[in-house]
Structures are given as C-alpha cells and as structure tokens.
Motif scaffolding. Sequence first.
Motif, mmCIF file in Angstrom:
data_model
loop_
_atom_site.group_PDB
_atom_site.id
_atom_site.type_symbol
_atom_site.label_atom_id
_atom_site.label_comp_id
_atom_site.label_asym_id
_atom_site.label_seq_id
_atom_site.Cartn_x
_atom_site.Cartn_y
_atom_site.Cartn_z
ATOM 1 N N CYS A 140 0.807 -1.484 0.309
ATOM 2 C CA CYS A 140 -0.407 0.524 -0.360
ATOM 3 C C CYS A 140 0.940 1.306 0.050
ATOM 4 C CB CYS A 140 -0.885 -0.342 1.376
ATOM 5 S SG CYS A 140 -2.039 -1.297 1.330
ATOM 6 N N ALA A 141 1.689 1.046 0.951
ATOM 7 C CA ALA A 141 3.406 2.517 0.716
ATOM 8 C C ALA A 141 3.045 3.021 -1.148
ATOM 9 C CB ALA A 141 3.288 2.423 1.566
ATOM 10 N N LYS A 142 4.268 1.214 -1.205
ATOM 11 C CA LYS A 142 4.644 1.994 -2.154
ATOM 12 C C LYS A 142 3.465 2.477 -3.819
ATOM 13 C CE LYS A 142 6.656 -1.574 -3.597
ATOM 14 N NZ LYS A 142 7.943 -3.287 -4.534
ATOM 15 N N ALA A 143 1.988 1.888 -3.587
ATOM 16 C CA ALA A 143 0.928 2.171 -4.443
ATOM 17 C C ALA A 143 0.715 3.442 -4.640
ATOM 18 C CB ALA A 143 -0.415 1.049 -4.417
ATOM 19 N N ASN A 144 0.811 3.686 -2.713
ATOM 20 C CA ASN A 144 0.223 4.891 -2.811
ATOM 21 C C ASN A 144 1.517 6.347 -3.404
ATOM 22 O OD1 ASN A 144 -1.970 5.460 -1.388
ATOM 23 N ND2 ASN A 144 -1.677 4.417 0.190
ATOM 24 N N LYS A 145 2.959 5.697 -3.122
ATOM 25 C CA LYS A 145 3.748 6.636 -3.268
ATOM 26 C C LYS A 145 3.559 6.855 -5.125
ATOM 27 C CE LYS A 145 7.307 5.707 0.428
ATOM 28 N NZ LYS A 145 8.399 5.132 0.287
ATOM 29 N N LEU A 146 3.125 6.065 -5.647
ATOM 30 C CA LEU A 146 3.333 5.999 -7.560
ATOM 31 C C LEU A 146 2.032 6.134 -7.925
ATOM 32 C CD1 LEU A 146 4.216 1.901 -8.122
ATOM 33 C CD2 LEU A 146 5.622 4.200 -8.931
ATOM 34 N N LEU A 147 0.937 6.346 -6.538
ATOM 35 C CA LEU A 147 -0.206 7.165 -6.948
ATOM 36 C C LEU A 147 -0.144 9.100 -7.240
ATOM 37 C CD1 LEU A 147 -3.471 6.692 -8.177
ATOM 38 C CD2 LEU A 147 -3.844 6.851 -5.165
ATOM 39 N N GLY A 148 1.192 9.112 -6.703
ATOM 40 C CA GLY A 148 1.461 10.605 -6.158
ATOM 41 C C GLY A 148 2.158 10.674 -7.312
ATOM 42 N N PHE A 149 3.144 10.298 -7.995
ATOM 43 C CA PHE A 149 3.619 10.197 -9.336
ATOM 44 C C PHE A 149 2.659 10.754 -10.020
ATOM 45 C CE2 PHE A 149 5.182 8.195 -12.861
ATOM 46 C CZ PHE A 149 5.744 9.045 -13.465
ATOM 47 N N VAL A 150 1.501 9.601 -10.664
ATOM 48 C CA VAL A 150 0.658 9.572 -11.358
ATOM 49 C C VAL A 150 -0.491 11.044 -11.512
ATOM 50 C CG1 VAL A 150 -1.534 8.646 -12.621
ATOM 51 C CG2 VAL A 150 0.511 7.121 -11.558
ATOM 52 N N ARG A 151 -0.637 11.372 -10.584
ATOM 53 C CA ARG A 151 -0.903 13.032 -10.522
ATOM 54 C C ARG A 151 -0.472 14.060 -10.716
ATOM 55 N NH1 ARG A 151 -5.614 13.595 -7.001
ATOM 56 N NH2 ARG A 151 -5.050 11.464 -5.791
ATOM 57 N N ARG A 152 1.115 13.678 -10.306
ATOM 58 C CA ARG A 152 1.790 15.106 -10.679
ATOM 59 C C ARG A 152 2.164 14.941 -12.109
ATOM 60 N NH1 ARG A 152 4.390 12.610 -5.923
ATOM 61 N NH2 ARG A 152 6.071 12.041 -7.210
ATOM 62 N N ALA A 153 2.689 13.421 -12.630
ATOM 63 C CA ALA A 153 2.572 13.587 -14.083
ATOM 64 C C ALA A 153 1.150 13.436 -15.595
ATOM 65 C CB ALA A 153 3.118 11.577 -14.355
ATOM 66 N N SER A 154 0.170 13.367 -14.875
ATOM 67 C CA SER A 154 -0.996 13.537 -15.200
ATOM 68 C C SER A 154 -1.948 14.354 -15.129
ATOM 69 C CB SER A 154 -1.800 12.741 -15.327
ATOM 70 O OG SER A 154 -2.379 12.277 -13.870
ATOM 71 N N ARG A 155 -1.017 15.715 -14.685
ATOM 72 C CA ARG A 155 -2.069 17.180 -14.363
ATOM 73 C C ARG A 155 -2.548 17.426 -15.473
ATOM 74 N NH1 ARG A 155 1.977 20.914 -10.836
ATOM 75 N NH2 ARG A 155 1.474 18.939 -9.745
ATOM 76 N N TYR A 156 -1.796 17.315 -16.507
ATOM 77 C CA TYR A 156 -2.387 17.807 -17.805
ATOM 78 C C TYR A 156 -2.639 17.082 -18.769
ATOM 79 C CZ TYR A 156 0.082 22.007 -15.767
ATOM 80 O OH TYR A 156 0.761 23.285 -14.968
ATOM 81 N N ILE A 157 -3.380 16.175 -17.829
ATOM 82 C CA ILE A 157 -3.967 15.058 -18.697
ATOM 83 C C ILE A 157 -5.317 15.089 -18.831
ATOM 84 C CG2 ILE A 157 -4.108 12.702 -19.970
ATOM 85 C CD1 ILE A 157 -1.260 12.358 -18.959
ATOM 86 N N GLN A 158 -5.922 14.822 -19.908
ATOM 87 C CA GLN A 158 -7.676 15.182 -19.634
ATOM 88 C C GLN A 158 -8.378 13.643 -20.619
ATOM 89 O OE1 GLN A 158 -8.586 18.525 -18.396
ATOM 90 N NE2 GLN A 158 -6.915 19.088 -19.215
ATOM 91 N N SER A 159 -7.894 12.869 -20.714
ATOM 92 C CA SER A 159 -8.652 12.387 -20.842
ATOM 93 C C SER A 159 -8.875 11.343 -19.882
ATOM 94 C CB SER A 159 -7.226 11.156 -22.131
ATOM 95 O OG SER A 159 -8.196 9.752 -22.154
#
Length: 357
Positions: A140-159
């Motif tokens: 869960c700790a690893k998944a939450n860290k990667l979820l934060g990365f996805v949140r930052r990387a997909s900030r401008y992705i509208q799809s």
Amino acid sequence: MCFLRFSEQTNLPITSGVPQGSLLGLILFLLFVDDLPNTFKTSRVACYADDTKIFKSIDSITDCNALQSDLNDLVSWSESSGLIFNQSKCKYQCITRKKSPVQPTYNINETPLESCDTEKDLGVWVSSNLTSDKQVTEQCAKANKLLGFVRRASRYIQSTLTRRTLYLSTVRCHLGYATQVWSPQSIGLLKRVENVQRRATKLILKLPFRCDVTYKTRLQLTNLLPISYWHEFLDIVFFYKTVNNLVSIDSEALPASRQLTRSTRSSSSNAITYIPKRCRTVTYQRSFFIHVCRTWNVLPAELRISQISLSPFKRSLLQYYNKALDLYDVEDIRTWRTICPRCNIARSLLCPPTCCF
C-alpha cells in the motif's frame, strides 16, 4: 562520419564464477549450481537463480542438529565449487504458532546466523506467524507513492481513459503481485488496500478530495472492480490453471474434486465442486487453497464445468463480478468478498447477504 577502431583482444583466464553480462551467463550459472540440491540429506531446498532457501520441520533438538549438519554440507559444497556465501545476507526464520517452540541456533563457518521475524522472499514479505500485515503495509505504501507520481505526471492529461491506463499499469499492478500468497482476509487489511483505489478513482475522474460521488458510482464510471473482487478474480483464475494442469504444482497440495451425479434447481450435473481440507486454525482457514475452494463452490454452475477453456472462463468470470457490483456496498462488509470477513460464511455475490444477524 563515424570511425570505429578495432583491435585484437587478449584472452584472459576465468578462475571462478561465470562470465557476467552475457546471454549464456544465467544458463551457465544454473548449470554450475545444478548439483546443489543433492547436497542435503534431510532438508528440502528451494532455489530461484542465486536465491537459495533451506527448510525443514523442526520438532526436537535432533531435527535442529540434522539441519545444522546440512548447513555444514552446504558450506563444504560452496568451498569446493568456489562460491563463497555472503554470511551477512544469510538469515534463518522460525515459522510456527507454538507457544513454546524449539529455540535453535545455527551457524555457517562458526558464525551464528541472524534470526528474523519477517523476511522478503521474491518480493513478498513472509512473517514468522504467517500474517500478511507487513506485506499489505509495504504494498500500500508503494502504491500510494506511485499514485502520487501519476497525479503529478497526469496533471495536464484530460483523457479519462489515459489516466485509467496509467493507474492500471503503474499502481494497481503492485496490488496484484502474488496475491495468492498475501491476499488480505481481515476487515482492517481489506480497508487499507481498498483505500488506495478509492483515491485513484477520484484521480481518474478528476474529482476533488471531498466529493458527493460514491465509490461504487466511481467504480462503474471507470469500469473497475473493487480490489477485493479483483483479488478474488486473480485467485480463481490461478486456481483454474492449477486444477487444469496449466501451472506446475505439487498434486498433493490440490484439493479433491467432486462432480454432482444429478442436477438440482441450483446446480448442474456437469458442475465441479472441490472439497476443502478441514481446518483447526484461522491461519490455515485463510490459506489459498482453503478459501479459494469455498469461493469456487458458490460460483455459477456454468463457470464450474470442465469443458470451458481459459479465455472464455476469464471473460465469464469477469462478467460475474461486474454483475456482482450491483450489490456491492462500501458500508456493508458482507458484500466485500464471497466469504464474509466477519462470520466466514460463503455465498454467491449475486445473492443479497443474509449472514451476520
């Protein structure tokens, strides 16, 4: 323009080990250590590449001495083969539920081995009491860290589809690795794993932290299953592969099957059921083949016939869990799994729960 200069290379003798960085290096290493299992007299061994585990049932001091003798033979083999063990990475773990187990001490080259309560084995944390708390916490700790990365990387992705794909390929894969070993069964661990996807669905749909859209609605909008359903799906698919000889596994570990001799209103004569072994402890009751047998036995009869192949089986099983989502209730823990986490009664997910009253 690019110029390449070639020069003759001098051959150098290889005094130990195998060539590194070559295509044949891994195969040569496996051939080099192929006789390792023949070293042991009373213990069993499990090898994966350069990771070796020795295990033995310990009931008395005599068993401890036999295991130490096998360790001594292992040291002799390593010295004769030119492969010296790194003693700092060698540990021993006592897995037991006894109140007063035998307290052994083992050594390699007169150096005592370090004892550990939890140890990571091929990406899965194994605890001495066979609970999955450590594994769930780490995943869960690893998944939450990667979820934060996805949140930052997909900030401008509208799809929405693109964000969903990022979640599936980057985050959820870590929550599904080797779940046949550590799939959570208790209420607290189920909540902890599910909370990762609760946050992910808001990210996929670009919803604020506080929103009125329920988790069930978000699952339907993103075409996702609850993590508890998805773990069951993975367990049943793996169980299907084992009983149909698509996965190599010890036949003694497989449960006995039983085919009905007549049809009833709720079952078909072609449906296969499996008989789970009797359990005296909760730990054994939550083990893979025990709980997956009970889950299998309440599946629709058309899924439990022997004539169905793997691909149609997976499609039909996925449809079953998508239909079950209609009865899924975040506030009702009885709907989270086929086997109720509270009273341990199994039911079909297409039927309203009636237990725990």
